[in-house]
Design an enzyme around this catalytic site. Structure first.
Site, PDB file in Angstrom:
ATOM      1  N   LYS A  43       0.978  -1.103   0.159  1.00 21.78           N
ATOM      2  CA  LYS A  43      -0.111  -0.017   0.263  1.00 21.78           C
ATOM      3  C   LYS A  43       1.034   0.856   0.341  1.00 21.78           C
ATOM      4  CE  LYS A  43      -0.101  -0.745   4.856  1.00 21.78           C
ATOM      5  NZ  LYS A  43      -1.796  -1.056   5.811  1.00 21.78           N
ATOM      6  N   ARG A 142     -11.045  -1.124  14.165  1.00 24.30           N
ATOM      7  CA  ARG A 142     -10.890  -0.194  13.161  1.00 24.30           C
ATOM      8  C   ARG A 142     -11.412  -1.130  12.206  1.00 24.30           C
ATOM      9  NH1 ARG A 142      -4.830   0.472  11.415  1.00 24.30           N
ATOM     10  NH2 ARG A 142      -5.173  -1.530   9.880  1.00 24.30           N
ATOM     11  N   TYR A 264      15.679  29.389  10.150  1.00 21.84           N
ATOM     12  CA  TYR A 264      14.303  30.419  10.855  1.00 21.84           C
ATOM     13  C   TYR A 264      14.443  30.632  12.454  1.00 21.84           C
ATOM     14  CZ  TYR A 264      12.812  30.611   6.762  1.00 21.84           C
ATOM     15  OH  TYR A 264      12.332  30.571   4.683  1.00 21.84           O
ATOM     16  N   MET A 312      12.273  24.322   4.704  1.00 23.27           N
ATOM     17  CA  MET A 312      11.595  23.736   3.707  1.00 23.27           C
ATOM     18  C   MET A 312      12.338  22.506   2.416  1.00 23.27           C
ATOM     19  SD  MET A 312       8.818  25.197   0.606  1.00 23.27           S
ATOM     20  CE  MET A 312       7.429  26.062   1.423  1.00 23.27           C
TER      21      MET A 312
END
Ligand SMILES: *Cc1c(COP(=O)(O)O)cnc(C)c1O
Length: 371
Positions: A43, A142, A264, A312
């Site tokens: 998957k 689930r 940052y 990023m």
């Protein structure tokens, strides 16, 4: 070369995927579970590694049964498989309206509640008997028939008369914690239902439960993450081979000789003279922002700390301990000496998320596998 896609040109980072290690991992698990057989869970695009090369490699290694989460993924897997006899199932269940796609693409649905069982039986009554799997929920809450629905089905197995239940399955919640009491409880609940619901093969174990012992193996195991190098649990050394290596190039090096901050939010402060290297990999590539000030990587065989925040497209490392490093050198972000699980631990997540987050901007190099 094996001709699998290589990703964007001019990428500043290289993801190498070792298809021979993948095949070795499948064979290792299959041997461990024998006489049970081994399926493979592919998957989420083969856990991020590319479902076409993954499926072709595993089919060549001998795998005859695949599972995806989504119908669309299963259609792609079917398209990659050479042999129509190899089976492909969809774990997430039979969504209303999707029925025709299963015979069209030679797939089978995993039926996860009684309404899906009834709908598939009705569909097969009209269109001819087709295979399916039925999933029981043995304690995860689930997907799968809850205990009361499983009891109804056991009491009235004629509801399945219209189709062939090829696989009866359930999924473990805590198998990565071998001492967890739910492991035995789920195994016992499933084992009690196996003789009462008609089926051809029973299966319970994903990667971690393979290592709980033969009582969890039933007829088939159904591993995912261990195929891709993930550890089955933390109690024993990881027996799986590492499948991926991720290397980022140094874009720039700055010598810092007075106290100053990095990145940052001024998220790191350099106090001593040193060197900061900037790599062209960031959170847009799936190099998670939660690794800020936590990760390490390997440069010229030396472990170097990530300093400051992951941005990023860029990440900064303190490479003061590697004075001969230069621009263009490769930093090993993930590899044999810094595995997906090591990086996951540093990010506060699991190897599965590291794998399935691997971004689309890396150059991809598939080595080994089918030629
Ligand atoms: C994802 C999944 C698997 C594979 O699990 P791993 O822990 O990756 O081995 C098996 N069965 C089901 C139902 C799943 O959702």
């Amino acid at each position: 070369m094996n001709g699998f896609p290589s990703g964007p040109a001019y990428a500043p980072a290289l993801l190498t995927i070792d298809l021979d290690a993948l095949a070795w991992n499948w064979r290792f698990l299959a041997d461990k579970a024998a006489p049970a057989k081994a399926a493979a869970v592919v998957k989420a695009n083969g856990y991020g590694l590319g479902s076409t090369p993954v499926v072709k490699t595993l089919a060549q290694a001998g795998c005859r049964l695949f599972f995806t989460a989504h119908l669309g993924e299963a259609i792609a897997v079917r398209g990659a498989l050479p042999d129509p006899e190899i089976e492909v199932g969809v774990l997430n269940g039979l969504l209303a309206g999707d029925e025709d796609a299963y015979p069209q693409h030679t797939l089978f649905p995993v039926l996860n509640d009684l309404s899906q069982v009834d709908r598939w039986a009705a569909y097969c009554a009209k269109n001819g008997a087709r295979p399916a799997a039925v999933q029981l929920d043995s304690g995860m809450t689930r997907l799968g028939l809850p205990a009361a629905e499983a009891e109804s089905l056991a009491a009235d197995p004629g509801r399945m008369a219209g189709f062939e239940c090829r696989y009866l399955l359930s999924h473990m919640a805590c198998a990565d914690e071998p001492d967890h009491p739910l492991n035995a409880a789920q195994q016992e609940r499933f084992a009690a239902l196996v003789p009462r619901i008609p089926h051809t093969h029973a299966m319970l174990a994903a990667s971690s439960a393979v290592f709980l012992g033969p009582a969890w193996h039933f007829d088939y195991i159904r591993p995912g993450v261990a195929l891709y190098g993930g550890r089955p649990n933390t109690l024993a050394p990881n027996p799986m081979r590492q499948v991926i290596k991720l290397e980022g190039k140094i874009l720039q090096i700055q010598d810092v000789d007075a106290p100053q901050t990095v990145g940052y939010g001024a998220g790191h402060r350099v106090e001593e003279p040193g060197r900061i290297a900037t790599i062209g990999v960031g959170y847009a590539d799936g190099y998670l922002r939660s690794l800020s000030n936590k990760a390490t990587a390997v440069l010229h065989g030396v472990s170097v700390p990530l300093v400051g925040r992951v941005s990023m497209d860029l990440t900064t490392f303190d490479i003061s301990a590697v004075p001969d490093a230069k621009v263009g050198d490769s930093v090993e972000l993930i590899g044999p000496s810094h595995t997906i699980d090591d990086l996951a631990d540093q990010a506060g997540t699991i190897g599965y998320e590291i794998l399935t987050s691997l971004g689309g901007r890396y150059a991809r190099r598939y080595v080994g596998g089918p030629q």
